[in-house]
Write a protein that holds these residues in place. Structure first.
Motif, PDB file in Angstrom:
ATOM      1  N   PHE A   1      -3.979  -1.413  -4.909  1.00  0.00           N
ATOM      2  CA  PHE A   1      -4.937  -0.315  -5.098  1.00  0.00           C
ATOM      3  C   PHE A   1      -5.082   0.188  -6.532  1.00  0.00           C
ATOM      4  CE2 PHE A   1      -5.408   4.518  -4.383  1.00  0.00           C
ATOM      5  CZ  PHE A   1      -6.759   4.497  -4.069  1.00  0.00           C
TER       6      PHE A   1
ATOM      7  N   SER B   1       0.863  -1.187   0.000  1.00  0.00           N
ATOM      8  CA  SER B   1       0.000   0.000   0.000  1.00  0.00           C
ATOM      9  C   SER B   1       0.893   1.229   0.000  1.00  0.00           C
ATOM     10  CB  SER B   1      -0.814   0.062   1.294  1.00  0.00           C
ATOM     11  OG  SER B   1      -1.740  -0.958   1.341  1.00  0.00           O
ATOM     12  N   ALA B   2       0.265   2.377  -0.064  1.00  0.00           N
ATOM     13  CA  ALA B   2       0.994   3.628   0.150  1.00  0.00           C
ATOM     14  C   ALA B   2       1.343   3.715   1.635  1.00  0.00           C
ATOM     15  CB  ALA B   2       0.108   4.797  -0.242  1.00  0.00           C
TER      16      ALA B   2
ATOM     17  N   ARG C   1     -10.898   2.964  -1.859  1.00  0.00           N
ATOM     18  CA  ARG C   1     -10.085   3.048  -0.652  1.00  0.00           C
ATOM     19  C   ARG C   1      -9.933   1.667   0.005  1.00  0.00           C
ATOM     20  NH1 ARG C   1      -8.686   7.905   1.419  1.00  0.00           N
ATOM     21  NH2 ARG C   1      -7.020   6.591   2.238  1.00  0.00           N
ATOM     22  N   GLY C   2      -8.753   1.411   0.498  1.00  0.00           N
ATOM     23  CA  GLY C   2      -8.470   0.102   1.095  1.00  0.00           C
ATOM     24  C   GLY C   2      -8.241  -0.989   0.059  1.00  0.00           C
ATOM     25  N   GLY C   3      -8.123  -0.587  -1.233  1.00  0.00           N
ATOM     26  CA  GLY C   3      -8.138  -1.561  -2.327  1.00  0.00           C
ATOM     27  C   GLY C   3      -6.913  -2.461  -2.458  1.00  0.00           C
ATOM     28  N   SER C   4      -5.868  -2.222  -1.660  1.00  0.00           N
ATOM     29  CA  SER C   4      -4.694  -3.098  -1.797  1.00  0.00           C
ATOM     30  C   SER C   4      -5.012  -4.539  -1.390  1.00  0.00           C
ATOM     31  CB  SER C   4      -3.537  -2.578  -0.948  1.00  0.00           C
ATOM     32  OG  SER C   4      -3.188  -1.292  -1.364  1.00  0.00           O
ATOM     33  N   ASP C   5      -5.937  -4.706  -0.455  1.00  0.00           N
ATOM     34  CA  ASP C   5      -6.363  -6.077  -0.092  1.00  0.00           C
ATOM     35  C   ASP C   5      -6.946  -6.773  -1.321  1.00  0.00           C
ATOM     36  OD1 ASP C   5      -5.924  -5.261   2.554  1.00  0.00           O
ATOM     37  OD2 ASP C   5      -8.032  -4.699   2.842  1.00  0.00           O
TER      38      ASP C   5
ATOM     39  N   THR D   1      -2.283   8.387   1.166  1.00  0.00           N
ATOM     40  CA  THR D   1      -3.466   8.464   0.291  1.00  0.00           C
ATOM     41  C   THR D   1      -4.428   9.546   0.796  1.00  0.00           C
ATOM     42  OG1 THR D   1      -3.162   6.120  -0.172  1.00  0.00           O
ATOM     43  CG2 THR D   1      -5.216   7.080  -0.913  1.00  0.00           C
TER      44      THR D   1
ATOM     45  N   GLU E   1       1.154   4.572  -3.921  1.00  0.00           N
ATOM     46  CA  GLU E   1       1.631   3.187  -4.088  1.00  0.00           C
ATOM     47  C   GLU E   1       2.846   3.153  -5.014  1.00  0.00           C
ATOM     48  OE1 GLU E   1      -1.445   3.794  -3.334  1.00  0.00           O
ATOM     49  OE2 GLU E   1      -1.961   2.237  -1.881  1.00  0.00           O
TER      50      GLU E   1
HETATM   51  N1  ASP Z   1      -3.579   3.395  -0.169  1.00  0.00           N
HETATM   52  C1  ASP Z   1      -4.955   3.068  -0.427  1.00  0.00           C
HETATM   53  C2  ASP Z   1      -5.843   3.634   0.680  1.00  0.00           C
HETATM   54  O1  ASP Z   1      -5.319   4.240   1.623  1.00  0.00           O
HETATM   55  C3  ASP Z   1      -5.178   1.595  -0.581  1.00  0.00           C
HETATM   56  C4  ASP Z   1      -4.870   0.745   0.642  1.00  0.00           C
HETATM   57  O2  ASP Z   1      -4.181   1.187   1.557  1.00  0.00           O
HETATM   58  O3  ASP Z   1      -5.342  -0.401   0.665  1.00  0.00           O
HETATM   59  O4  ASP Z   1      -7.024   3.521   0.587  1.00  0.00           O
END
Ligand code: ASP
Ligand code: ADP
Ligand code: MG
Length: 437
Positions: free
Chosen positions: A181, A35-36, A195-199, A41, A119
């Motif tokens: 992401f 992730s970043a 958001r949160g898309g790295s999972d 982000t 990222e």
């Molecule tokens: N960097 C992105 C976010 O903060 C993706 C992630 O962290 O999963 O939403």
């Protein structure tokens, strides 16, 4: 091959980045998704919002302040020599690019490009760091293989077709690093998985290459039995089935991106949730196996609107629900919960961009009422039809709160309740006390 994803906190400082090698074994062939760095982000979202509002001065101030942070990151991560210069070059490149965006026409297309920089920075800096300590790795550009279609749905076949050749072309390399992401959309533009898309990236890559396992490394020891930010004394759950984990992620457990279990479930790739700060903790294993006959966890999803359509024409009619669903389908609006009576149907949505148009069309079928600021509370476990007592336990726990809708029996894993968002915290705590304490 395994896929290991490290979230924002896990790469949140040079110190944390250096510690990843306690977990990542460079001698094992694997794909590491980063992730970043935490906070980046959010800062990029602020920059983008300022530029979308044509507040160039604020945009540039924010870019400069974020760049200062990254200058410090480079100084700490790569203290000397050529690699220091390489790291600084990476930072200078991305930030002069951001400044060039700030100085030109800024639309929602540039917005996505700005959000992608976090990222791109974390992975490139980590790659330079590995080089600086003599650990070989290959940087895989996610923008070359992560793709969403015109409905914003990821295309697993595209990922397989474009990622596999790179992996086969590098048979001797063990460690591959890529960005979470970010992706390209059906126009080929830079986009993201929300958001949160790295999972979601990790799970999609796992599915695309039939990985042995996907590991999601974060700042907590697995999926807890309630939201630890709200409820005290929550505990990790050792095993969850794909269905249970999918319900929890979809209905608000922030540890996992809402859609991230779907690819792993479809391709039966086990997913482990693990804690970077406590690597020996068991965490949570999401697989086809899970303990039967138990309530596992509670989650909440805010920002829900309930829609009630009341119509005497529904009485003894068939085809009514189809017509209602078709309206939501036309406006690409997913329905989460649904309850029916003889003369009315209530359903919930969280995507409300097209709500006005939806309501106008629904008015043709009967009277329509909206309740905004609702929250779905989702109780997840194994509630097969032969089991009894779960619903009464759940309802008993929140008997002092007004409940707008109840959904039970839709699947064997979920009891959902719709409450006012003002009652969310109380509902989560009361359910926790009654069920787990
Ligand atoms: N960097 C992105 C976010 O903060 C993706 C992630 O962290 O999963 O939403
Ligand atoms: P990352 O940056 O590693 O992706 P996130 O912040 O997205 O991490 O997810 C981890 C956080 O999710 C935890 O710190 C925790 O506060 C929150 N969380 C919410 N609900 C749950 C839950 N049921 N179990 C574990 N963590 C949860
Ligand atoms: Mg996350």
């Amino acid at each position: 091959m395994k896929v290991l994803k490290f979230g924002g906190t896990s790469v949140g400082s040079p110190e944390r980045m250096k510690k990843l090698l306690d977990i990542v074994n460079p001698a094992e062939r694997q794909i590491v998704v980063l992730s970043a760095m935490s906070g980046t982000t959010n800062s990029l979202v602020e920059i983008s919002n300022a530029l979308l509002k044509e507040d160039k001065k604020k945009g540039i101030e924010l870019i400069t302040s974020l760049k200062n942070n990254y200058d410090t990151v480079v100084a700490e991560l790569l203290p000397a020599g050529d690699f220091r210069a390489q790291g600084q070059e990476v930072v200078d490149y991305h930030f002069s690019f951001l400044l060039s965006l700030a100085n030109n026409v800024f639309t929602t297309i540039e917005d996505k490009v700005v959000l992608a920089q976090g990222e791109l920075l974390s992975t490139t800096l980590y790659h330079v760091y590995l080089k600086s300590i003599g650990v070989p790795s290959v940087l895989l550009p996610a923008l070359d293989f992560m793709r969403i279609d015109e409905d914003n749905e990821p295309v697993v076949d595209f990922i397989t077709q474009n990622l596999t050749p790179i992996l086969t072309a590098n048979p001797a390399n063990k460690l591959f690093i890529t960005q979470g992401f970010i992706c390209r959309n059906s126009f080929g533009e830079i986009d993201n998985l929300r958001r949160g898309g790295s999972d979601y990236t990790a799970s999609l890559i796992g599915a695309a290459i039939s990985a042995d396992e996907v590991q999601i490394w974060t700042d907590i020891d697995g999926m807890h039995n309630n939201d630890p930010r709200i409820v005290k004394g929550t505990k990790p759950i050792a095993n969850l089935s794909f269905d249970e984990a999918a319900e929890l992620a979809y209905f608000g457990a922030k540890i996992l991106h809402p859609q991230s279990v779907f690819p792993a479930r479809k391709y039966k790739i086990p997913v482990r949730l693990l804690n970077t700060m406590e690597p020996k903790a068991f965490g949570t294993l999401i697989s086809t196996e899970s303990e039967k006959g138990k309530i596992k966890s509670i989650a909440a999803k805010e920002g829900i609107t309930a829609i009630k359509i009341q119509s005497s024409r529904m009485l003894l009619a068939y085809g009514f629900l189809r017509k209602v669903f078709e309206v939501f389908e036309r406006y690409k609006t997913p329905i989460d919960m649904i309850t029916t009576s003889e003369v009315a149907v209530s359903l919930t949505v969280d995507f409300t961009d097209n709500l006005d148009k939806i309501v106008t069309e629904l008015n043709a079928f009967g009277s329509v009422e909206l309740d905004r600021d609702q929250t779905i509370i989702c109780v997840v476990g194994d509630f097969g039809a032969e089991k009894h007592g779960y619903a009464s336990k759940v309802l008993d726990a929140i008997k002092h709160l007004p409940v707008r809708m109840i959904s039970y029996g839709g699947s064997a894993y979920n009891i959902s309740l719709l409450v006012n968002t003002d009652d969310k915290v109380e509902a989560l705590r009361s359910l926790h006390n009654r069920i787990f304490e």
